[in-house]
Scaffold this active site. Structure first.
Site, short mmCIF file in Angstrom:
data_model
loop_
_atom_site.label_atom_id
_atom_site.label_comp_id
_atom_site.label_asym_id
_atom_site.label_seq_id
_atom_site.Cartn_x
_atom_site.Cartn_y
_atom_site.Cartn_z
N GLY A 162 0.67 -1.15 0.18
CA GLY A 162 0.16 -0.20 0.01
C GLY A 162 0.80 1.20 0.06
CD GLU A 231 -8.73 5.92 5.38
OE1 GLU A 231 -9.89 6.79 4.88
OE2 GLU A 231 -8.08 6.73 5.97
N GLY A 297 11.33 -12.52 0.65
CA GLY A 297 10.59 -12.87 -0.58
C GLY A 297 9.43 -12.05 -0.52
CE1 TYR A 498 1.72 6.22 15.89
CE2 TYR A 498 0.69 4.46 17.21
CZ TYR A 498 1.08 5.04 16.20
OH TYR A 498 0.92 4.38 14.81
#
Length: 578
Positions: A162, A231, A297, A498
């Site tokens: 993505g 998303e 891979g 975070y």
């Protein structure tokens, strides 16, 4: 030259920004009245005005709408390094009928992830090295053919899912002289089968999170794996980075969901001979694959656990007098409440900072609360907010909701409403769009994460934030930085934390170099305070300098031994991890 590239590929590149985060039609802007708003209709925030944002950014960073940077509106193909591809390889590739492209835009789109320095390069210049060719396999067998050709012609393959990496994992090594092939898995996006008896599904690795959940929902199921990037990020990417999602406390991390993996390597195909919940057959080969970050891979198919769609879902939120109380509450919840029914995310940020991301109605309950005696004694500069989500069987959800709120009360927490919980959860998906707006006005910012034992959470958070402020001052940053954090996933023995920091870089000749020095110092502070190198973002090239310290010299040697056996010619040469 390009043959039969699918319409979906063109749509993806048209839908998404080429030099920023997310959808083209979704962004934070300042309108003609000087008010901030979020464009588009994809998110609940779309079209709504943020009335205090301009004042906040000016006060917090010393930024001004009068001082704006200019980013390139489109890609200049003349700036793109030329494609260098062996003609014999091209002839063999054409014979396979696999789609490919040497188009400049296709190659640049897959040359990067979403680290700050990568986006900055796209806005200001160009990468020195990018893929020479992009290939689009549509099935496992296509991947086998591509890897065989790469071995035959001694090429370098970098798998692409993505493109949401925040570890420099997708950047091409500048010194790589071989042809670099970007193997884009986006066309491998089917659910191959669903087993309703065993509650498993076999899925091709290129499917993105939101499509996976949508397609499963049509059959009444879900995985529940929802990273902030769901998303855009892919199933194969989740496996390759050992991903974690916002609903981890309910459904588990990716390693808890995986039943079976099929991966194509230069040595051949790696997979187990059966699809069972557990095996005692030596070290689990899945754990060589998960977290391998494209160095061994290409993951082609994954069998994952699924669950029936939850019968009942309920959001919630709690305001605490300070971060310390909130952390203590989450620790107690982790001890007492069956975590498989709830998630919680605790934001350590003052109320004025949080409010800039809310339209006027978003925090209505809290605002009214400040006008009443109910919130007497809460200092808006130090309070924090926990976002809650309960889902599952209705009776158990309500039972655990009561448990959590009872525990929160003992730590001074006050319920802030279901609507605020839902909106807080939604903001997790749109906060990444803020960085692009900041870059327009000389503000650079980034997030990074760690995991840490419970007894070190508060010290680590305090010390890292203080280190960031100190480093900014020493590096010549003229304006005070924003430095804040939140606790997300929780465990019996600790939590994920975070960090977010940003600063005004006006007056700094090389802001990315300064930023990287500060982030490096922050990471060293995390490690010195008992935190991990990464909880779920992975290592890539950005953090691999600390791998030996993190897993020991012997541990690093074990990983190298696997790499040398599986890929002796370094076909998967992205240089991540090692």
């Amino acid at each position: 030259f390009c043959i039969c590239k699918s319409l979906w590929v063109y749509n993806m590149q048209e839908l998404l920004k080429w030099n920023g985060w997310g959808y083209n039609d979704s962004k934070f802007i300042f309108n003609k009245k000087g008010q901030a708003e979020f464009t588009g209709k994809r998110y609940r925030l779309g079209g709504m005005v943020l009335p205090t944002f301009k004042e906040w950014i000016e006060k917090t960073f010393g930024a001004s709408l009068e001082h704006k940077t200019t980013s390139r509106a489109s890609l200049n193909v003349n700036d793109v390094p030329p494609s260098i591809v062996n003609e014999e390889f091209l002839q063999d590739l054409r014979a396979t009928k696999i789609s490919y492209s040497q188009d400049a835009e296709d190659r640049v789109f897959r040359a990067h992830g979403h680290c700050l320095h990568e986006i900055f390069v796209l806005r200001e210049g160009m990468f020195k090295r990018i893929p020479d060719i992009v290939v689009w396999p549509v099935c496992h067998e296509d991947v086998v053919k591509i890897v065989e050709l790469a071995c035959k012609h001694n090429l370098c393959i970098i798998p692409f899912g993505g493109g949401t990496s925040v570890s420099s994992a997708l950047e091409c090594p500048e010194e790589e002289k071989r042809t670099i092939v970007s193997l884009d898995t986006s066309q491998m996006n089917r659910i191959l089968w669903i087993d309703e008896k065993n509650l498993t599904a076999c899925v091709e690795a290129g499917i993105v999170g939101q499509d996976l959940e949508k397609q499963l929902a049509e059959s009444g199921f879900c995985t529940g794996h929802e990273p902030d990037s769901m998303e855009f990020s892919s199933l194969g990417g989740w496996v390759a980075t050992r991903a974690s999602g916002m609903k981890k406390n309910i459904y588990g991390n990716i390693e808890d969901l995986v039943i079976h993996i099929k991966m194509v390597t230069p040595r051949g195909i790696v997979e187990k001979n059966c699809q069972v919940p557990r095996m005692s057959t030596g070290p689990d080969i899945h754990h060589f694959i998960m977290g391998s970050e494209g160095t061994l891979g290409v993951v082609t198919e994954v069998t994952i656990k699924i669950r029936p769609l939850p019968e009942y879902q309920k959001y919630g939120s709690v305001v605490f007098p300070n971060f310390e109380r909130g952390v203590a509450c989450l620790r107690e919840v982790a001890k007492q409440v069956k975590k498989s029914w709830m998630l919680a995310s605790l934001k350590n940020t003052n109320f004025s900072t949080r409010r800039v991301l809310m339209v006027q109605c978003f925090w209505q309950l809290i605002t009214k609360g400040f006008l009443s005696l109910q919130f007497k004694g809460f200092d808006p500069n130090i309070l924090c907010v926990a976002t809650l989500l309960f889902e599952g069987d209705r009776e158990k959800v309500l039972q655990h909701e009561k448990q959590v709120y009872d525990i929160a009360t003992k730590f001074g927490g006050l319920a802030a409403g279901e609507d605020n919980g839902q909106r807080g959860y939604m903001l997790t998906f749109v906060i990444a769009y803020l960085r692009d707006l900041g870059l327009d006005y000389y503000v650079i910012g980034e997030s990074f994460e760690t995991s840490v034992p419970w007894d070190r959470v508060l010290d680590l958070c305090r010390n890292v934030k203080e280190r960031i402020v100190r480093e900014c001052k020493e590096k010549g940053v003229q304006f005070a930085p924003l430095s804040t954090c939140r606790v997300t996933q929780t465990y019996d023995a600790g939590a994920c934390v975070y960090f977010y920091f940003a600063f005004n870089y006006r007056g700094i000749s090389d802001p990315i170099h300064v930023y990287e020095q500060i982030e490096r110092a922050a990471r060293e502070e995390i490690l010195a305070n008992g935190g991990s190198l990464s909880h779920h973002h992975g290592v890539g090239k950005l953090r691999k300098r600390w791998m030996k310290e993190s897993i020991s010299d012997v541990g690093l040697g074990m990983l190298r031994s696997v790499k040398e056996y599986v890929d002796p010619n370094n076909i998967f040469g992205n240089k991540n991890l090692l």
